[in-house]
Design a protein around this motif. Structure first.
Motif, short mmCIF file in Angstrom:
data_model
loop_
_atom_site.label_atom_id
_atom_site.label_comp_id
_atom_site.label_asym_id
_atom_site.label_seq_id
_atom_site.Cartn_x
_atom_site.Cartn_y
_atom_site.Cartn_z
N ALA A 72 11.66 -1.25 0.62
CA ALA A 72 11.14 -2.58 0.94
C ALA A 72 9.96 -2.47 1.90
O ALA A 72 8.94 -3.17 1.75
CB ALA A 72 12.24 -3.43 1.56
N THR A 73 10.06 -1.58 2.88
CA THR A 73 8.97 -1.40 3.85
C THR A 73 7.70 -0.92 3.17
O THR A 73 6.60 -1.45 3.42
CB THR A 73 9.39 -0.38 4.93
N ILE A 74 7.81 0.08 2.31
CA ILE A 74 6.64 0.64 1.62
C ILE A 74 6.01 -0.40 0.70
O ILE A 74 4.78 -0.53 0.63
CB ILE A 74 7.03 1.91 0.85
N CYS A 75 6.83 -1.17 0.00
CA CYS A 75 6.30 -2.21 -0.88
C CYS A 75 5.57 -3.29 -0.09
O CYS A 75 4.52 -3.78 -0.51
CB CYS A 75 7.44 -2.83 -1.69
N LEU A 76 6.10 -3.68 1.06
CA LEU A 76 5.50 -4.75 1.86
C LEU A 76 4.23 -4.29 2.57
O LEU A 76 3.29 -5.07 2.74
CB LEU A 76 6.51 -5.25 2.90
N MET A 77 4.19 -3.02 2.97
CA MET A 77 3.03 -2.53 3.71
C MET A 77 1.83 -2.26 2.82
O MET A 77 0.70 -2.26 3.29
CB MET A 77 3.41 -1.26 4.48
N GLY A 78 2.07 -2.00 1.53
CA GLY A 78 0.95 -1.77 0.62
C GLY A 78 0.37 -0.37 0.76
O GLY A 78 1.00 0.53 1.32
N PRO A 79 -0.88 -0.16 0.28
CA PRO A 79 -1.48 1.18 0.27
C PRO A 79 -1.61 1.76 1.67
O PRO A 79 -2.21 1.15 2.55
CB PRO A 79 -2.86 0.95 -0.37
N ILE A 80 -1.04 2.95 1.88
CA ILE A 80 -1.16 3.66 3.15
C ILE A 80 -1.45 5.12 2.87
O ILE A 80 -2.43 5.67 3.35
CB ILE A 80 0.14 3.54 3.97
N LEU A 81 -0.61 5.74 2.06
CA LEU A 81 -0.75 7.16 1.77
C LEU A 81 -1.67 7.36 0.58
O LEU A 81 -2.24 6.41 0.04
CB LEU A 81 0.63 7.76 1.52
#
Length: 315
Positions: A72-81
């Motif tokens: 859920a965190t990765i989906c909400l934060m969007g492009p990072i890596l």
């Protein structure tokens, strides 16, 4: 005033990151508490009799909470890596499903390993890669850096891929996943180590010469989520992490360690004990002519040796 303090004071996003970490920790503890109440009603309890342990059954696998919150965190934060958050979430979701099934019904080693290799390849093919490694023989052979992208292979689906980069990247991800899983022989050991690893990677990403606030934000939030797992698995376990939590934590640590140059070496320092322990166990199993991927209740991990030497699980 030290450069570090000056940097922290000038770094506006820092209070927001710390706030998110605190929020993630509180939410994680709350959801772990809810899972501990809900899992027994759903029949999601561990199997102490499999390992000759006599105690009441505990909620299992509580690592499902960490996995769901991480996705859920990765989906909400969007492009990072360097990889699409959608691809990463799909990989984590598939790993979670396979690990939950394995935690409940014990899948064959070949199925688990095959899925791990597939997921590691997908991550590599979609951009999670190690392009160079430090040359340990630079004093003799010259050259501080060994490039891994000079030999390429052409694929119909992903185009040209660096061969040796793929080998090293996949080996690294398989190592971090399985090392953390094998290290999960004592309640709380993996969750506490994960908090330390995520926090270390996050703080390193905040250093002025690295300056990756997005990577720092994700790492520190994952550290906050892992705190919830640690609260309920250490020192008196109220739930069991399971492969679901251990492998998800190991995979994410491996990915974040590749986010910028030098962090893989740092991850080796943070995960030094489980990585070396895993290597030695694999060597022992090969010498004994047993499968290096199949453990047993009397295995020769470091925590087994310390317990036999009289240490308590807390120690």
């Amino acid at each position: 005033m030290s450069p570090w303090i000056e940097f922290v004071r000038a770094y506006d996003p820092l209070p927001w990151i710390l706030g998110m970490v605190l929020g993630a920790g509180v939410l994680s503890v709350a959801l772990h508490y809810a899972a501990c109440a809900l899992f027994p009603r759903m029949g999601l309890l561990d199997f102490p009799e499999r390992y000759g342990i006599t105690r009441k059954r505990l909620p299992y696998p509580i690592g499902l909470v960490f996995a769901v919150l991480s996705i859920a965190t990765i989906c909400l934060m969007g492009p990072i890596l360097t990889i699409s958050p959608g691809v990463l979430c799909i990989v984590l979701a598939l790993l979670t499903v396979v690990c939950v099934i394995d935690d409940r019904w014990q899948l064959p080693v070949s199925v688990r390993l095959g899925m791990q290799i597939l997921l590691a390849f997908v991550l590599f093919a979609y951009g999670t890669r190690i392009y160079t490694i430090q040359n340990p023989l630079s004093d003799f052979l010259g050259g501080d850096i060994l490039p891994l992208d000079r030999v390429t292979m052409d694929t119909a689906l992903f185009g040209s891929l660096p061969l040796w980069s793929g080998v090293v990247t996949m080996a690294w991800l398989l190592l971090t996943m399985n090392a953390m899983n094998w290290f999960d022989g004592i309640p709380g050991q993996v969750s506490v180590l994960s908090v330390i690893a995520f926090a270390t990677l996050g703080l390193l990403a905040l250093l002025p010469h690295v300056a990756q606030p997005d990577v720092a934000q994700l790492s520190l939030i994952l550290a906050g989520i892992a705190i919830g797992s640690a609260v309920f698995t250490f020192p008196q376990p109220k739930a069991i992490l399971g492969d679901t939590g251990a492998m998800t934590m190991g995979l994410l640590i491996g990915i974040l360690a590749m986010a910028s140059g030098g962090k893989v070496a740092t991850a080796f320092l943070v995960l030094g004990v489980p990585l070396i322990d895993s290597f030695l166990v694999i060597v022992r199993r090969i010498i004994k002519r047993t499968s290096p991927l199949k453990g047993n209740a009397r295995d020769e991990h470091l925590h087994h040796r310390l317990l036999r030497a009289g240490w308590s699980e807390k120690q």
